[in-house]
Write a protein that holds these residues in place. Sequence first.
Motif, PDB file in Angstrom:
ATOM      1  N   ILE A 170       0.924  -1.083   0.131  1.00 50.56           N
ATOM      2  CA  ILE A 170      -0.020   0.034   0.026  1.00 50.56           C
ATOM      3  C   ILE A 170       1.080   1.365  -0.137  1.00 50.56           C
ATOM      4  CG2 ILE A 170      -1.909   1.260   1.123  1.00 50.56           C
ATOM      5  CD1 ILE A 170      -2.737  -1.445   2.547  1.00 50.56           C
ATOM      6  N   LEU A 173      -5.028  -0.542  -7.500  1.00 50.21           N
ATOM      7  CA  LEU A 173      -5.931   0.396  -7.278  1.00 50.21           C
ATOM      8  C   LEU A 173      -5.566   1.670  -7.042  1.00 50.21           C
ATOM      9  CD1 LEU A 173      -8.899   1.132  -6.556  1.00 50.21           C
ATOM     10  CD2 LEU A 173      -8.612   0.007  -4.052  1.00 50.21           C
ATOM     11  N   MET A 210      -8.205  -2.353   1.852  1.00 49.85           N
ATOM     12  CA  MET A 210      -6.936  -2.400   1.349  1.00 49.85           C
ATOM     13  C   MET A 210      -5.809  -3.272   1.769  1.00 49.85           C
ATOM     14  SD  MET A 210      -6.121   1.669   1.131  1.00 49.85           S
ATOM     15  CE  MET A 210      -7.356   2.832   0.828  1.00 49.85           C
ATOM     16  N   SER A 258      -2.606  -7.901  -4.429  1.00 48.12           N
ATOM     17  CA  SER A 258      -2.913  -6.609  -4.947  1.00 48.12           C
ATOM     18  C   SER A 258      -1.972  -5.445  -4.628  1.00 48.12           C
ATOM     19  CB  SER A 258      -4.142  -6.204  -4.970  1.00 48.12           C
ATOM     20  OG  SER A 258      -5.149  -7.110  -5.366  1.00 48.12           O
ATOM     21  N   VAL A 275      -1.926  -1.255  -3.831  1.00 47.61           N
ATOM     22  CA  VAL A 275      -2.821   0.004  -3.770  1.00 47.61           C
ATOM     23  C   VAL A 275      -1.872   1.238  -3.785  1.00 47.61           C
ATOM     24  CG1 VAL A 275      -4.661   1.331  -2.567  1.00 47.61           C
ATOM     25  CG2 VAL A 275      -4.687  -1.251  -2.563  1.00 47.61           C
TER      26      VAL A 275
END
Length: 519
Positions: free
Chosen positions: A72, A186, A207, A215, A217
């Motif tokens: 993140i 994202l 998140m 993933s 972010v």
Amino acid sequence: MAVFELGSFLRRPVPGSERPFVEARDLGIRYELGSKRDDFQSLVYRKLFRHEQRSEFWALKSVDLSAQSGEIVGIIGPNGAGKSTLCKAIAGILRPDTGTIQVRGSVFSLLSVGTGFHPELTGRENVLQNGMMLGLSRQTVEEMLPDIISYAGLERFVDQPLKHYSSGMRARLGFSVAATVKPQILILDETLSVGDAEFNRKAAEKMREMVEQASVVLVVTHQVDFVTKHCTKAVWLDQGQVNMSGDPQTVVPAYRGSVPTPPKKITNVPNLRETLSRGGTQQVVEVKDLGIRFSMQSPQKRGFWPRATGDLNALWALHNVGFSVCHGDILGIVGRNGAGKTTLCRVLSGILKPDAGSVLMHGKTTALLTLGAGFNDQLTGRDNIFLNGMMLGISKARLAELYDQIVTFSELQKFMDKPLKQYSRGMRSRLAFSIAATIEPDVFIVDEALAVGDLSFYEKASAKMQEMMGRAKAVILVSHDLTFLKKVCTRVLWLDGGTVRFDGDPHEGVALYENASKR
């Protein structure tokens, strides 16, 4: 030679690959006024309003960045640092002029609150439309719809047209679509800035869940505490270049330390409240038993598009609201997304008429209800100062006298001859606030316009509002930055479900609201 590579929305990278999902090397993006990169409308406006001129501006220069699976990444920096430009490059909206950027995997970007949404459609219809724009079938989106609506927490409003939504409600809806679709990459550009405390907690949890599923972010925000608490990596941009990158516990304090604190003519808020108690009794705003009702068509009777006819249901966005604002007040309005804060501001500014009760405004009112409202994207910052000011009833001659003061306060001197379409949301916020604050109306209404301002501008805006208060002006301020409200406001009004839950001391009101939002 610039290189750009973007993974399609449905293509997945090879399992087990250790290559970064996002990788930029020596990335540079240049704006050249009067070039072929400008659209036709911009060129026409430039000929009409400005002399034809060519100038070059590097929004990003020599940027190196990587984002791995499971990260993140919080992107921070002052307004105009290049944060939004970097997001647009990662999303494939802008192509590099120098260097390379490679994006591998499915991408979902929320670069502006409510992007892709239609104001005349309901929340439900916008979710269906948005999902199909992402390539999903209608049946798939309809199956996901209950989860999206529930996650957004907008059950009361889902069959209401989006034009009645606040920016925070639009952010909730957009993020909920992204969270349900679950892209590999994202991108959130200031989406969290207009969200309430509950929404930010839910977004942080989602998140973490997403990055656990391989993933990445990327979050652009001025809420640096969010970056410290929830991000695994921080990137500090300044003047289009990476100033520092790494552990948020190291990068964020360094960024905070770089922000100058402007001198304040008035610094002690309790003293201001004492001044108010001695002489601030003249009312400039009187609200009595205010009610605002929105009519909604029954979803069972609606078609997909808004022209369908059907039964009308009433949603009371505000009900039995009463309060007054006196000379010298800085009234902060708090509440979760959908509480009625934006609706109240629209009533006070004259956009909406009461369905019940009354509103009396004494004196000239200026409102910043939508970021950049009244601005023209094709015109320069300089031209927009005159356009916006004259729309507020100020003569061109008077604006010419105030021009240097507005520009100096905004700190956007080097951007004034650039078209507004190249401004970030934070830069627009600076310019809009600077125009309105310099004009100094009797009642100044600010609805989340400061949410995308950087740390330095928060300090300047705080000092300016306190200065206005010292000259017997009244300010009504909507914000989810509770620390800012406690610091600046003399009173807090807590709205919940369209009714007033508290009106009084800022510290007490914020504490009550925070405790309620945790339940």
